[in-house]
Write a protein that holds these residues in place. Structure first.
Motif, short mmCIF file in Angstrom:
data_model
loop_
_atom_site.label_atom_id
_atom_site.label_comp_id
_atom_site.label_asym_id
_atom_site.label_seq_id
_atom_site.Cartn_x
_atom_site.Cartn_y
_atom_site.Cartn_z
N ASP A 258 4.24 2.20 4.43
CA ASP A 258 4.46 1.01 5.22
C ASP A 258 3.05 0.36 5.04
O ASP A 258 3.23 -1.06 4.82
N LEU A 261 2.56 -3.31 8.54
CA LEU A 261 3.38 -4.10 8.22
C LEU A 261 3.24 -5.33 9.11
O LEU A 261 4.09 -6.59 8.64
N ASP A 270 3.30 -2.25 2.11
CA ASP A 270 4.34 -1.77 0.97
C ASP A 270 3.50 -1.35 -0.31
O ASP A 270 3.55 -1.81 -1.40
N LYS A 490 9.34 1.54 7.83
CA LYS A 490 10.05 0.62 6.87
C LYS A 490 10.95 1.56 5.91
O LYS A 490 11.93 1.36 5.54
#
Length: 599
Positions: A258, A261, A270, A490
């Motif tokens: 993640d 985020l 990401d 995520k």
């Protein structure tokens, strides 16, 4: 005094019986060290969760034995800790003497991260350095910019993560260095607990030193070293044989963390982990080229030595030398000899000092998880689907003049594997700590655990379903503060061989006296709390293994009866029709539905 350094020696040939007797004695020493440390410790993270390591090394920093009750992320790095100590001492022109005790936690000199303090004692016999007794343990606070030793996710560099000790002597020639102990007490929150835990580490190391000398006295140093060398050669041989059974070639996989985020900077979220496994005969190379660049001012970078290498070694041992499928192979430095690890300088997996690294645990789990995905191409029956990562929270506050700190882990889950469903509600991969009992939390801290249970109807469907993650609500009974590090909000754990992905995790904060509930990312820095504020942490659920339509309908029914899977999910994901009144399988309807779903 001039200390004689270890010299190459001609060791005698050892018979298998003597080698095993010496091995048993060495393991007994490491176990006694671990028991001593756990029983003397003040904090629950060591006493209950067993987040510590204890090992005996030879003079070349090769691990001879380890305490099997402790966690791989504490045990595995110990040779690296000791090599880092020696490197730091050489840079300063320092040397060891009998009676020395070393304090070390520098993550760019072998330590896993700052809160995992290493304590080592050089073992001398007749002025000859013959080995080291070493322990590591996770401490509740290390004097960082905010309370606790986890959730320090806003540290901008290694200095903001807390006190750094690079091969500092707690005792020199048997004399206590009182000024170092004063620094510890004056700069660490909950100092009595933390210093008490360090004293427990020293005591455990002294036990290891004494017992190793007794063993050497009984058998002779050459015999002990010859037996250890034979065992390391055996472990290396077994690892090489396991690698040789795999087809030569390159195998690639990638995963994502993640990151942050809620940060507008795309370079902080990401983030890719890339793994290429190259097999060449009995040698294996793990190349992390392609992994995202380091994040200069956020502590999700991972020390190459102490975190990344251990994530890889533990995964390889688990996959290639699975004790459920073969005889036990001793854990020692011989296992690492056939494995070569490459990571470009300046990436997440090999950062450049002083990039912060304190929150390296959950990203390291993704390194291990991605390596397992790559190995699925050559060892499909030895891997699991994607794992559900953990979440680690720091809770703290002040009661009168007493500063309390507590570290809590929300357990994750494993993916399904060949022949078995994924494990539910456990610490995953290289961390592997035990659950801290609710009674211990509530008896010692102004906290109340109001909910702790497995997550229903969220695991990845498969012939062997993914494990269930856990959900945990902890409420403040007095004002305080909290911070969190985690992963997987995520990116869901991956399914494998037609198995379905699991589900991501979540974080929420609410107060039962109010009607609001706030969603939070998988990591947040220290934030103040008031009476009644409650943190809910939800771990991801593991990925499935194999086609869900091949799962035995009786097992699906069992999951429904256990409330792991709903009747609706049984029908949608597994093609199993269950009567909601009788709670029995409709065999004809199930056969028709599965045929239709299979196309």
């Amino acid at each position: 005094m001039t200390v004689s350094l270890p010299q190459p020696r001609q060791l005698p040939k050892i018979d298998p019986v003597t080698a095993q007797v010496v091995a048993g004695a060495l393991n007994g020493i490491a176990l006694e060290m671990g028991h001593k440390l756990a029983r003397m410790s003040y904090s629950s993270i060591i006493r209950e969760s067993e987040d510590f390591g204890a090992a005996i090394l030879d003079a070349d920093c090769q691990q001879l034995a380890e305490c099997a009750y402790s966690t791989p992320l504490q045990l595995g790095p110990i040779p690296g800790y000791m090599r880092g100590v020696l490197k730091a001492m050489a840079e300063e022109g320092e040397e060891f003497y009998p009676g020395d005790v070393i304090l070390h936690n520098h993550p760019y000199y072998g330590a896993s991260h700052g809160p995992d303090i290493g304590i080592g004692i050089p073992i001398f016999k007749d002025e000859e350095l013959i080995g080291y007794s070493f322990t590591t343990a996770h401490h509740l606070d290390i004097g960082s910019s905010s309370p606790g030793s986890c959730g320090i996710v806003d540290a901008v560099d290694a200095f903001a993560e807390g006190l750094q000790f690079k091969a500092v002597k707690l005792y020199e020639k048997g004399v206590q260095n009182r000024q170092v102990w004063r620094i510890l007490r004056q700069n660490i929150r909950s100092a009595n607990v933390v210093v008490g835990d360090i004293e427990a580490q020293v005591a455990a190391c002294r036990v290891g030193e004494q017992r190793f000398l007794e063993l050497v006295e009984q058998y002779g140093l050459d015999t002990v070293l010859a037996a250890s060398g034979e065992l390391m050669a055996y472990s290396e041989r077994m690892m090489r044989q396991a690698i040789e059974r795999l087809p030569d070639g390159e195998y690639y996989a990638e995963g994502f963390i993640d990151g942050f985020l809620d940060d507008p900077d795309p370079g902080k979220k990401d983030l890719k982990i890339a793994v290429t496994v190259t097999i060449d005969g009995s040698d294996m190379t793990i190349d992390l080229t392609g992994t995202a660049p380091q994040v200069d001012d956020r502590p999700i970078n991972m020390p190459f030595v102490g975190t990344v290498d251990i994530a890889i070694f533990v995964t390889l041992r688990s996959v290639l030398l699975d004790t459920a499928l073969m005889e036990y192979v001793p854990q020692n430095s011989g296992l690492t000899r056939p494995v070569h690890i490459v990571a470009p300088k300046g990436c997440l997996a090999n950062p450049i000092y002083p990039a912060p690294v304190i929150a390296r645990c959950c990203p390291g789990n993704i390194v291990a998880d991605t390596l397992m995905k790559a190995l699925a191409q050559v060892a499909p029956r030895n891997v699991s689907g994607g794992i559900g990562n953990i979440k680690v929270t720091s809770y703290s506050g002040a009661l009168d003049e007493d500063y309390w700190v507590y570290m809590d882990i929300t357990e994750g889950s494993y993916g399904g594997r060949y022949g078995k469903d994924g494990m539910d509600g456990v610490d995953t991969l290289y961390a592997n700590t035990r659950n801290n009992p609710i009674e211990d939390i509530e008896a010692h801290l102004p906290l109340r655990v109001t909910r702790y249970e497995l997550i229903e109807d969220a695991s990845g469907a498969g012939k062997y379903r993914g494990g269930l993650g856990s959900i945990r609500d902890i409420q403040f009974l007095a004002p305080g503060q909290m911070s969190l590090e985690g992963e997987g909000n995520k990116y869901a754990p991956w399914g494998i061989f037609e198995g379905k992905d699991g589900t991501p995790g979540a974080v929420q904060v609410f107060n039962p006296h109010e009607e609001t509930m706030e969603d939070l990312p998988s990591k947040f820095p220290c934030r103040k709390t008031k009476l009644g504020d409650t943190l809910r942490t939800v771990s991801p659920c593991g990925g499935g293994y194999g086609n869900p339509l091949e799962r035995d309908p009786a097992l699906v029914l069992e999951d429904v009866l256990d409330e792991f899977v709903s009747i609706e999910s049984a029908k949608r994901d597994y093609g199993v029709v269950i009567d909601p009144v009788s709670l029995k399988i409709d065999a004809l309807a199930t056969a028709d539905l599965r045929q239709t779903m299979a196309g």
